[in-house]
Design a protein around this motif. Structure first.
Motif, mmCIF file in Angstrom:
data_model
loop_
_atom_site.group_PDB
_atom_site.id
_atom_site.type_symbol
_atom_site.label_atom_id
_atom_site.label_comp_id
_atom_site.label_asym_id
_atom_site.label_seq_id
_atom_site.Cartn_x
_atom_site.Cartn_y
_atom_site.Cartn_z
ATOM 1 N N GLU A 164 -38.707 -7.456 -21.642
ATOM 2 C CA GLU A 164 -38.440 -6.975 -20.289
ATOM 3 C C GLU A 164 -38.868 -8.021 -19.269
ATOM 4 O O GLU A 164 -39.960 -8.585 -19.372
ATOM 5 N N GLU A 203 -33.950 -7.838 -20.679
ATOM 6 C CA GLU A 203 -33.504 -6.777 -19.776
ATOM 7 C C GLU A 203 -34.487 -6.674 -18.604
ATOM 8 O O GLU A 203 -35.696 -6.589 -18.801
ATOM 9 N N PHE A 204 -33.923 -6.662 -17.397
ATOM 10 C CA PHE A 204 -34.742 -6.605 -16.176
ATOM 11 C C PHE A 204 -35.135 -5.167 -15.833
ATOM 12 O O PHE A 204 -36.222 -4.927 -15.310
ATOM 13 N N ASN A 205 -34.234 -4.228 -16.125
ATOM 14 C CA ASN A 205 -34.395 -2.840 -15.704
ATOM 15 C C ASN A 205 -35.176 -2.048 -16.755
ATOM 16 O O ASN A 205 -34.669 -1.827 -17.867
ATOM 17 N N PRO A 206 -36.407 -1.616 -16.442
ATOM 18 C CA PRO A 206 -37.235 -0.929 -17.446
ATOM 19 C C PRO A 206 -36.626 0.364 -17.980
ATOM 20 O O PRO A 206 -36.815 0.711 -19.145
ATOM 21 N N GLU A 207 -35.834 1.039 -17.123
ATOM 22 C CA GLU A 207 -35.199 2.290 -17.567
ATOM 23 C C GLU A 207 -34.148 1.996 -18.630
ATOM 24 O O GLU A 207 -34.027 2.725 -19.623
ATOM 25 N N PHE A 208 -33.398 0.901 -18.444
ATOM 26 C CA PHE A 208 -32.429 0.489 -19.470
ATOM 27 C C PHE A 208 -33.175 0.122 -20.765
ATOM 28 O O PHE A 208 -32.770 0.490 -21.858
ATOM 29 N N THR A 245 -30.036 10.691 -16.791
ATOM 30 C CA THR A 245 -29.340 9.487 -16.328
ATOM 31 C C THR A 245 -28.220 9.153 -17.306
ATOM 32 O O THR A 245 -28.213 9.649 -18.439
ATOM 33 N N TYR A 285 -28.792 -3.680 -21.283
ATOM 34 C CA TYR A 285 -28.338 -2.354 -20.856
ATOM 35 C C TYR A 285 -28.804 -1.326 -21.890
ATOM 36 O O TYR A 285 -29.998 -1.219 -22.162
ATOM 37 N N CYS A 286 -27.857 -0.633 -22.575
ATOM 38 C CA CYS A 286 -28.289 0.393 -23.537
ATOM 39 C C CYS A 286 -28.352 -0.146 -24.970
ATOM 40 O O CYS A 286 -28.607 0.630 -25.907
ATOM 41 N N HIS A 314 -25.540 -10.279 -17.899
ATOM 42 C CA HIS A 314 -26.469 -9.726 -16.917
ATOM 43 C C HIS A 314 -25.914 -9.880 -15.516
ATOM 44 O O HIS A 314 -24.683 -9.857 -15.340
ATOM 45 N N TRP A 315 -26.735 -10.053 -14.510
ATOM 46 C CA TRP A 315 -26.228 -10.206 -13.144
ATOM 47 C C TRP A 315 -25.273 -11.393 -13.116
ATOM 48 O O TRP A 315 -25.599 -12.487 -13.595
#
Ligand SMILES: O=C(NCCCCCn1ccnc1)c1cc(-c2ccc(F)cc2)cc(O)c1O
Ligand SMILES: [Mg+2]
Length: 214
Positions: free
Chosen positions: A116, A90-95, A4, A68-69, A142-143
């Motif tokens: 998270e 951070e909402f996105n667990p992958e981030f 990714t 994010y990162c 964020h959003w």
């Protein structure tokens, strides 16, 4: 299997930055995103404005909405005084998985707490769960449709004090029209626009700095 974009950004940090050197982490991400592939970090141009606001506020407590990162997380934390703390949501667990590794590479784990979840759920828990009184600085990234509701929520939860500074990314691109209208027209905020460009591009964007007047 395909990597990714966040994974490729982490790779660029691990290959090009020095462990424990936050500025080399920031530089490695900027070089990768400028030369290889665009990513939604605040970037080097707006990053300089961010640095100047952080240095001016010299905050003991910082809240970042949108990790994010971890680029701006590391950039901010590298400028904080010794016992200052930064909480980043951070909402996105992958981030989040990537950001934790970028933060560790920079050696800033002791200053940063990455949480998270959704800002709307976490903000009301800040005082009880994270032992926070008020935030000296909030970085909104964020959003874009959450900037205004979350600002109102922070006020309601007593997380802002007279002089707290809100610094919002992307107020032009992608844009946060309702937020901008609110902070610029409300008598409880003193706002200032810092004109700049969307990270790594020539497209106009900017940061809005708003001081809560209590
Ligand atoms: O959407 C952005 N950030 C939020 C990411 C998700 C946050 C998830 N989250 C974290 C906590 N609570 C929720 C963003 C987008 C762009 C952009 C600009 C132009 C374009 F063509 C495409 C994209 C530039 C940015 O600088 C941004 O910050
Ligand atoms: Mg942004």
């Amino acid at each position: 299997t395909q990597s990714t974009r966040p994974q490729r950004i982490l790779g660029a940090v691990q290959q090009n930055a020095t462990r424990g050197d936050p500025r080399s982490v920031v530089r490695a991400i900027d070089q990768y995103c400028r030369n290889q592939e665009w990513a939604m970090n605040v970037g080097d141009e707006k990053g300089c404005i961010l640095d100047s606001v952080v240095s001016e506020v010299n905050p003991a407590t910082v809240l970042e909405l949108g990790t994010y990162c971890g680029y701006s997380t590391v950039r901010i934390a590298s400028l904080l005084p010794p016992h200052a703390k930064l909480i980043t949501l951070e909402f996105n667990p992958e981030f989040a998985v990537i950001a934790r590794q970028v933060i560790a590479w920079a050696g800033l784990e002791d200053k940063i707490q990455l949480v998270e979840g959704a800002s709307g759920d976490l903000i009301p828990k800040m005082k009880e769960q994270f032992g926070v009184e008020t935030f000296d600085l909030v970085f909104l990234d964020h959003w874009k449709d959450r900037y205004l509701p979350d600002t109102k929520l922070m006020e309601e939860c007593g997380l802002l004090r007279k002089g707290s500074v809100l610094l919002a990314d992307n107020v032009i691109c992608p844009g946060t029209p309702e937020y901008l209208e609110f902070v610029r027209s409300s008598p409880r905020y003193e706002s200032q626009y810092f004109k700049s460009h969307l990270e790594y591009t020539k497209v106009e964007d900017g940061l809005e700095k708003s001081v809560f007047l209590g």
